[in-house]
Design a protein around this motif. Sequence first.
Motif, mmCIF file in Angstrom:
data_model
loop_
_atom_site.group_PDB
_atom_site.id
_atom_site.type_symbol
_atom_site.label_atom_id
_atom_site.label_comp_id
_atom_site.label_asym_id
_atom_site.label_seq_id
_atom_site.Cartn_x
_atom_site.Cartn_y
_atom_site.Cartn_z
ATOM 1 N N ILE A 220 -61.704 -15.232 40.726
ATOM 2 C CA ILE A 220 -63.090 -15.720 40.684
ATOM 3 C C ILE A 220 -63.375 -16.453 39.372
ATOM 4 C CG2 ILE A 220 -64.144 -13.613 39.771
ATOM 5 C CD1 ILE A 220 -66.465 -14.224 41.800
ATOM 6 N N TYR A 221 -62.712 -16.049 38.277
ATOM 7 C CA TYR A 221 -62.937 -16.747 37.007
ATOM 8 C C TYR A 221 -62.486 -18.199 37.117
ATOM 9 C CZ TYR A 221 -63.701 -12.212 34.777
ATOM 10 O OH TYR A 221 -64.183 -10.986 34.429
ATOM 11 N N VAL A 224 -65.070 -20.037 39.187
ATOM 12 C CA VAL A 224 -66.258 -20.310 38.375
ATOM 13 C C VAL A 224 -65.961 -21.443 37.404
ATOM 14 C CG1 VAL A 224 -67.771 -19.390 36.580
ATOM 15 C CG2 VAL A 224 -67.215 -17.991 38.549
ATOM 16 N N PHE B 89 -72.400 -16.442 42.406
ATOM 17 C CA PHE B 89 -71.756 -15.490 43.308
ATOM 18 C C PHE B 89 -72.496 -14.160 43.350
ATOM 19 C CE2 PHE B 89 -68.553 -18.359 41.699
ATOM 20 C CZ PHE B 89 -67.835 -18.694 42.827
ATOM 21 N N GLU B 91 -71.109 -11.218 42.576
ATOM 22 C CA GLU B 91 -70.844 -10.662 41.257
ATOM 23 C C GLU B 91 -71.138 -11.760 40.258
ATOM 24 O OE1 GLU B 91 -66.621 -10.020 40.841
ATOM 25 O OE2 GLU B 91 -66.298 -10.814 42.832
ATOM 26 N N ALA B 93 -69.740 -12.746 37.671
ATOM 27 C CA ALA B 93 -68.587 -13.529 37.215
ATOM 28 C C ALA B 93 -68.851 -14.205 35.877
ATOM 29 C CB ALA B 93 -68.171 -14.555 38.274
ATOM 30 N N LEU B 94 -69.593 -13.514 35.011
ATOM 31 C CA LEU B 94 -69.706 -14.009 33.640
ATOM 32 C C LEU B 94 -68.350 -13.800 32.981
ATOM 33 C CD1 LEU B 94 -73.121 -12.480 32.536
ATOM 34 C CD2 LEU B 94 -72.649 -14.824 33.238
#
Lengths: 330, 273
Positions: A220-221, A224, B89, B91, B93-94
């Motif tokens: 997911i990182y 993003v 999202f 979550e 997702a920071l």
Amino acid sequence: MPHDTAAHDTAARDTAARDTALPGAVAPGTAAGPAPVPAAADDGEQSLARLEAGLDALESAAVSDRRPWWRIVLSRLLPPAVALAAIVLVWDVLVWAHVRSGEIMLPGPGDVWNSLVAEWGPSRIGAAVWDSVYRAAIGFTASVLIGTVLGLLIARIAPLRAAVQPLLSGLQNLPSVAWVPIGIIWFGVSPATIYTVVLLGAVPSIAVGLIDGLDRVPPIYLRVGRNLGARGLDSVRFVLIPAALPGYVSGMKQGWAFAWRSLMAAELIAISPQLGPGVGQVMKFAQENLDLPLALGSIIIILIIGIGINQLFFAPLERRLLRTRGLSRS
Amino acid sequence: MTLTIDEAAQARTLTETAVRLTGVTKRFGKQTGTPVLDGIDLAVAPGEFVCLLGASGCGKSTLLNLIAGLDPVSSGSIEVSGGRAALMFQESALFPWLTAAGNIELALRLRGVDKARRRTEAERLLRLVRLEGAAKKRAHELSGGMRQRVALARALAQQAAVLLMDEPFAALDAITRDVLHGELTALWQETGVTVLFVTHNVREAVRLGQRVVMLSSRPGRVAREWRVDIPQPRRIEDADVAELAREITDELHREITRHGRVGVDKGASGHAS
């Protein structure tokens, strides 16, 4: 549409409120602590802000429990110091009780200390320690460079990974001293032999650590990152490397342990006047002269340097990485 | 001359829709049989708030990923005004290695904002989500709701005309979710951003959206849509919100029930009324 004009009105009013209220307070009650509640809570926006401030306060209340720095230092230093003192005490008691059956002799802490002090002089142990640390630094730095490139290549190129990864973990099992005979045959008793052994000890750990770190980056990182506009090198620099850092650092930490251990073994086996001193050589010298205090003293020096480098560099770095990411227990 | 007319036409379509999906179909890998998404047509006006609703397996998240450009479409086309959409999202997702402000500043940096402006802009965005005190906090030091607000600020930092939200409040407790509904509505009104909000929570969809679009499952198609003409300082407890939510839920249940029947009588659905 009726609600569109309503929306527009609210928006206009909010912007006006913000403009006059700036800077700092968007709305009363945003700052920590209870804000006085006006009698008429007319503005929906403001009551929302107060509600939110309350929620934030409730949900982040339990976090701040900071100990004073000296207690943290004390709690880190005291237990190992006590353990060390206990070991020295037991050792001293054993010596004092004349535990020396048959051939086995045990010099006391005092003997070892005196021997180290006597032999420290510029020509002997001091120089040897400097020599070993210097070699370890060079060998480790080279290992980091090679291990990083190797790790990146293996992590990114699938066929290479399939071919090389089992070999790499195999190399971690092989004691790198096993390369000493081959090194001596190829390069003679020279620095090249010693560095070969150090590299073969440290490179696999560093490469494997980096590969692990890269494998564990949550997908997911990367998504993003892509959505934020990080592509190609930007994605590597701003997302992949920082995300993989904990695995990489723990690989380096292990790599250092392997480098230092391999170096000592190599120095103990490959001895030649052209190599200069080295702690391993001091140990060999002690063995040949049946100098038990000096041999024990060398072991203690090896331990101190190994532990010291770890505690000075890798342990704080790793602790910091884990703490800032909320991964450590404390 | 033809050229100018074409250009004018193009300019008009760009100003009239923020997102336009035409016959969007998605299959994964070499998947044969029913695709995940099948011929989705959808136009979202600039500044509109549209909720995408559906049971699991309707490909809602897949659709957002396609619009965000994270996955390629199998066929059909997607136009997004300005060319890119910010995605949020479930979550947050920071990035855990950056502070709250750092996360926002990274988004600004990747957009090419210079260093001096990044700082003030990040402060402004944090103030917008009422987290000016949390600039130096890391993700693990924030509550779930605060994390999503930082993620929202980060998404706004992308300055995309379109904000895609993939069940952003699904993991939050009911009280926090309520508050964030209010906050999101206020931000939407203030910034004029176009929002495409995916959820499986019918009341949430009615609470937030100007339009609710229901997708069918397997394959995902646009099944029905509703305009929500309830004026916007709404509450999730409002009677008219509940009434419409009830109607939509019934329809959603019918849609889900259909799948059970198809599974049981294997192709007998042609005879059913």
